[in-house]
Design an enzyme around this catalytic site. Structure first.
Site, PDB file in Angstrom:
ATOM      1  N   LYS A 171       0.885  -1.175   0.000  1.00  0.00           N
ATOM      2  CA  LYS A 171       0.000   0.000   0.000  1.00  0.00           C
ATOM      3  C   LYS A 171       0.915   1.216   0.000  1.00  0.00           C
ATOM      4  O   LYS A 171       1.402   1.657   1.051  1.00  0.00           O
ATOM      5  CB  LYS A 171      -0.882  -0.026   1.253  1.00  0.00           C
ATOM      6  CG  LYS A 171      -2.189   0.690   1.119  1.00  0.00           C
ATOM      7  CD  LYS A 171      -2.094   2.152   0.759  1.00  0.00           C
ATOM      8  CE  LYS A 171      -1.769   3.037   1.931  1.00  0.00           C
ATOM      9  NZ  LYS A 171      -1.573   4.464   1.528  1.00  0.00           N
ATOM     10  N   GLU A 246       9.214   1.620  11.261  1.00  0.00           N
ATOM     11  CA  GLU A 246      10.282   2.609  11.105  1.00  0.00           C
ATOM     12  C   GLU A 246       9.598   3.970  11.108  1.00  0.00           C
ATOM     13  O   GLU A 246       8.879   4.307  10.175  1.00  0.00           O
ATOM     14  CB  GLU A 246      11.037   2.322   9.806  1.00  0.00           C
ATOM     15  CG  GLU A 246      12.403   2.947   9.786  1.00  0.00           C
ATOM     16  CD  GLU A 246      12.376   4.350   9.273  1.00  0.00           C
ATOM     17  OE1 GLU A 246      12.129   5.275  10.076  1.00  0.00           O
ATOM     18  OE2 GLU A 246      12.577   4.518   8.074  1.00  0.00           O
ATOM     19  N   CYS A 280      13.689  10.194   6.810  1.00  0.00           N
ATOM     20  CA  CYS A 280      13.511   9.765   8.201  1.00  0.00           C
ATOM     21  C   CYS A 280      14.808   9.897   8.976  1.00  0.00           C
ATOM     22  O   CYS A 280      14.803  10.222  10.150  1.00  0.00           O
ATOM     23  CB  CYS A 280      12.989   8.337   8.248  1.00  0.00           C
ATOM     24  SG  CYS A 280      13.874   7.225   7.168  1.00  0.00           S
ATOM     25  N   GLU A 379       9.846  15.846  14.672  1.00  0.00           N
ATOM     26  CA  GLU A 379      10.309  15.684  13.300  1.00  0.00           C
ATOM     27  C   GLU A 379       9.602  16.727  12.417  1.00  0.00           C
ATOM     28  O   GLU A 379       8.382  16.677  12.262  1.00  0.00           O
ATOM     29  CB  GLU A 379       9.977  14.267  12.835  1.00  0.00           C
ATOM     30  CG  GLU A 379      10.617  13.906  11.530  1.00  0.00           C
ATOM     31  CD  GLU A 379      10.417  12.427  11.180  1.00  0.00           C
ATOM     32  OE1 GLU A 379       9.282  11.932  11.305  1.00  0.00           O
ATOM     33  OE2 GLU A 379      11.396  11.786  10.771  1.00  0.00           O
TER      34      GLU A 379
HETATM   35  P1  NAD Z   1       1.706   8.850   7.495  1.00  0.00           P
HETATM   36  O1  NAD Z   1       2.323   8.126   8.628  1.00  0.00           O
HETATM   37  O2  NAD Z   1       0.331   9.355   7.642  1.00  0.00           O
HETATM   38  O3  NAD Z   1       1.711   7.942   6.170  1.00  0.00           O
HETATM   39  C1  NAD Z   1       2.608   6.887   5.909  1.00  0.00           C
HETATM   40  C2  NAD Z   1       1.839   5.745   5.245  1.00  0.00           C
HETATM   41  O4  NAD Z   1       0.842   5.267   6.134  1.00  0.00           O
HETATM   42  C3  NAD Z   1       1.102   6.147   3.964  1.00  0.00           C
HETATM   43  O5  NAD Z   1       1.141   5.061   3.035  1.00  0.00           O
HETATM   44  C4  NAD Z   1      -0.319   6.361   4.460  1.00  0.00           C
HETATM   45  O6  NAD Z   1      -1.297   6.181   3.451  1.00  0.00           O
HETATM   46  C5  NAD Z   1      -0.445   5.272   5.509  1.00  0.00           C
HETATM   47  N1  NAD Z   1      -1.468   5.520   6.525  1.00  0.00           N
HETATM   48  C6  NAD Z   1      -1.941   6.716   6.977  1.00  0.00           C
HETATM   49  N2  NAD Z   1      -2.904   6.521   7.902  1.00  0.00           N
HETATM   50  C7  NAD Z   1      -3.042   5.181   8.047  1.00  0.00           C
HETATM   51  C8  NAD Z   1      -3.866   4.350   8.869  1.00  0.00           C
HETATM   52  N3  NAD Z   1      -4.743   4.858   9.724  1.00  0.00           N
HETATM   53  N4  NAD Z   1      -3.716   3.014   8.765  1.00  0.00           N
HETATM   54  C9  NAD Z   1      -2.809   2.468   7.915  1.00  0.00           C
HETATM   55  N5  NAD Z   1      -2.033   3.191   7.107  1.00  0.00           N
HETATM   56  C10 NAD Z   1      -2.127   4.538   7.177  1.00  0.00           C
HETATM   57  O7  NAD Z   1       2.691  10.014   7.107  1.00  0.00           O
HETATM   58  P2  NAD Z   1       2.284  11.373   6.348  1.00  0.00           P
HETATM   59  O8  NAD Z   1       0.996  11.943   6.785  1.00  0.00           O
HETATM   60  O9  NAD Z   1       2.401  11.075   4.925  1.00  0.00           O
HETATM   61  O10 NAD Z   1       3.418  12.327   6.896  1.00  0.00           O
HETATM   62  C11 NAD Z   1       3.254  12.945   8.200  1.00  0.00           C
HETATM   63  C12 NAD Z   1       4.549  12.964   8.939  1.00  0.00           C
HETATM   64  O11 NAD Z   1       5.018  11.629   9.127  1.00  0.00           O
HETATM   65  C13 NAD Z   1       5.693  13.645   8.207  1.00  0.00           C
HETATM   66  O12 NAD Z   1       5.675  15.017   8.358  1.00  0.00           O
HETATM   67  C14 NAD Z   1       6.890  12.998   8.849  1.00  0.00           C
HETATM   68  O13 NAD Z   1       7.196  13.624  10.060  1.00  0.00           O
HETATM   69  C15 NAD Z   1       6.413  11.597   9.110  1.00  0.00           C
HETATM   70  N6  NAD Z   1       6.872  10.670   8.044  1.00  0.00           N
HETATM   71  C16 NAD Z   1       7.940   9.897   8.331  1.00  0.00           C
HETATM   72  C17 NAD Z   1       8.416   9.051   7.347  1.00  0.00           C
HETATM   73  C18 NAD Z   1       9.605   8.178   7.609  1.00  0.00           C
HETATM   74  O14 NAD Z   1      10.325   7.862   6.685  1.00  0.00           O
HETATM   75  N7  NAD Z   1       9.782   7.720   8.837  1.00  0.00           N
HETATM   76  C19 NAD Z   1       7.842   9.000   6.086  1.00  0.00           C
HETATM   77  C20 NAD Z   1       6.721   9.796   5.838  1.00  0.00           C
HETATM   78  C21 NAD Z   1       6.263  10.631   6.839  1.00  0.00           C
END
Ligand code: NAD
Length: 477
Positions: A171, A246, A280, A379
């Protein structure tokens, strides 16, 4: 129009709904994705299960390795196309997009070679017995991938899972699906059987949650925010499903007065501006020996002022951020800095050719950030570097370990004893000494402690996470 990729075929969502795909460089929509539903996830999980039971589990490790090697070659053959896709979808400057493609190919190559080197052990046991362990795949693995490095995170997660003998349902983030869908089609061309590598697109709280809750998924890997990581772990706990998380970091780059500053300055800057700070393992705090605080800030400031930000195709130091809400998030942090009286040392420049509708942010160096302020704790996920002084080793370690995160640390010093002393005291998953590998190192196990998550991806270590150990004891007298 982009479709799900399930059982080696393009499949429309049963919901009939779509999501626009935006180009971060100009904010304009240029394609559409399927806004999947839990039924689509169910279809993909069933396809992965059928493949696992009928074909994938019957292949030898060497045969799986050959398929992954073919896929690695195919990624390289399509490097220009994948670079262009990623550039437009994620706003990555050409060099970054190409580096991601090469890393993806390298992950598949690494895990291709690792397939038939993964094995169990024989164990000393009671007289009259032989005891051994087998490393077995979990079965169907679910992969929830973020938008910052879709290809690299796909490579490290799916590459290792397939190598270990699992079939996969991916996903990707709703903000970065195009390269993942293209790679899944390349896998079909490389000879992967239907159902080995499935992709379902859609929103996190719809399809992401459905994947996390699906009883047919035997292991979950997630990279993203700590908040969603908690939800994933809770969903997995309901059915005792193993999870690798992660969840990012607030990684320190610690610079002592004896450091080689000519080497350190460009590495420190790159560690925070790479991928516009959306990494990250970005080195987002620089902790500086008070003996060199002012001179180092001056050098870092000069380097920041020279940075240029613009449309991805211009291939400058930084491209845009992924989307408007991410840009707003960075603005909110910077406005908090202003309210708190935190001084800006220097900023890079957004070029005039950058459209106003794109999601640009100038890289920003802040000084004397109070260690307890949210700028030093949370972050930001943008190109903002927070500088603060330390007065001795204990103080440096206290600051470095003083956040909820623990992913990576960078250490700049020529003192060999100090290198080892501090590397032991830093609470994190990776320590880079006199270098900084933001996101790099296919061969190097990667993952965090504390709120940065648990489990390890990358390197050979990842294969242990994507397998379960079976112990067999035979009584033969
Ligand atoms: P997020 O955690 O919302 O999204 C990451 C993934 O999780 C995406 O594929 C998203 O569709 C999915 N997701 C979101 N809600 C979900 C749920 N309830 N159940 C299952 N899957 C779900 O991250 P974001 O909103 O795209 O970014 C927000 C913040 O997260 C960023 O500002 C950053 O600080 C952090 N982030 C960290 C990383 C990393 O590499 N560790 C990557 C992206 C974002």
């Amino acid at each position: 129009m982009q479709y799900h990729y399930i059982g080696n075929a393009s499949v429309p969502t049963e919901s009939g709904r779509t999501i626009p795909v935006l180009d971060p460089s100009d904010g304009q929509a240029f394609d559409e994705l399927q806004r999947g539903s839990p039924q689509d996830i169910d279809l993909a999980v069933r396809s992965a299960r059928e493949c696992q039971d009928s074909v994938w589990s019957k292949l030898s490790a060497a045969e799986r390795g050959r398929l992954l090697m073919r896929l690695s070659g195919s990624v390289l053959q399509h490097a220009d196309e994948l670079t262009a896709i990623e550039q437009r979808d994620c706003g990555k400057p050409t060099r970054q997009a190409r580096a991601d493609v090469l890393a993806l190919a390298r992950y598949f190559e690494f895990y291709a070679g690792a397939c038939d080197k993964l094995h169990g052990e024989t164990l000393p046991y009671q007289q009259g017995y032989s005891a051994l362990t087998w490393r077995e795949p979990h079965g169907v693995t679910g992969h929830i991938v973020p938008w910052n490095y879709p290809m690299q995170i796909l490579g490290r997660s799916v590459g290792a899972a397939l190598a270990a003998g699992n079939t996969c349902v991916v996903k990707p983030s709703e903000d970065a699906c195009l390269s993942v869908l293209r790679v899944a089609r390349l896998a079909t061309e490389a000879g992967f059987p239907a159902g080995a590598f499935n992709v379902v697109t859609g929103l996190g709280h719809e399809v992401g949650e459905a994947l996390a809750r699906h009883p047919g998924v035997d292991h979950l890997s997630f990279t993203g925010s700590p908040g969603v990581g908690t939800l994933i772990q809770q969903a997995a706990a309901e059915r005792h499903c193993p999870v690798t998380l992660e969840l990012g970091g607030k990684s320190p780059q610690i610079v002592f007065a004896d450091a080689d500053l000519d080497a350190a300055v460009p590495a420190i800057v790159n560690a925070i501006v790479q991928n516009a700070g959306q990494t990250c393992s970005a080195g987002s705090r620089v902790l500086i020996d008070s003996l060199i605080y002012e001179p180092l800030l001056e050098r870092l400031g000069q380097a920041f002022e020279a940075l240029r930000v613009g449309p991805a195709a211009m291939d400058l130091d930084l491209g845009p951020l992924i989307r408007a809400s991410q840009q707003q998030r960075v603005w909110d942090f910077l406005s908090d800095a202003q309210v708190a009286g935190i001084a800006v040392v220097a900023q890079g420049q957004i070029v005039e050719d950058a459209p106003d509708s794109g999601f640009y942010q100038a890289p920003t160096l802040l000084r004397d950030v109070p260690p307890e302020h949210r700028l030093a704790q949370e972050e930001i996920f943008g190109p903002v570097l927070c500088a603060m002084p330390f007065h001795d080793e204990d103080h440096a370690v206290q600051l470095a370990n003083g956040t909820a995160y623990g992913l990576v640390a960078g250490l700049w010093t020529r003192d060999g004893a100090r290198q080892l002393r501090l590397a032991r005291r830093l609470r994190c998953g990776q320590v880079f000494i006199n270098n900084y590998g933001a996101g790099g190192g296919v061969e190097l196990p990667f993952g965090g402690v504390k709120s940065s998550g648990h489990g390890r991806e990358k390197g050979f270590e990842a294969l242990y996470g994507f397998t379960t150990l079976k112990t067999v004891a035979i009584r033969h007298g």
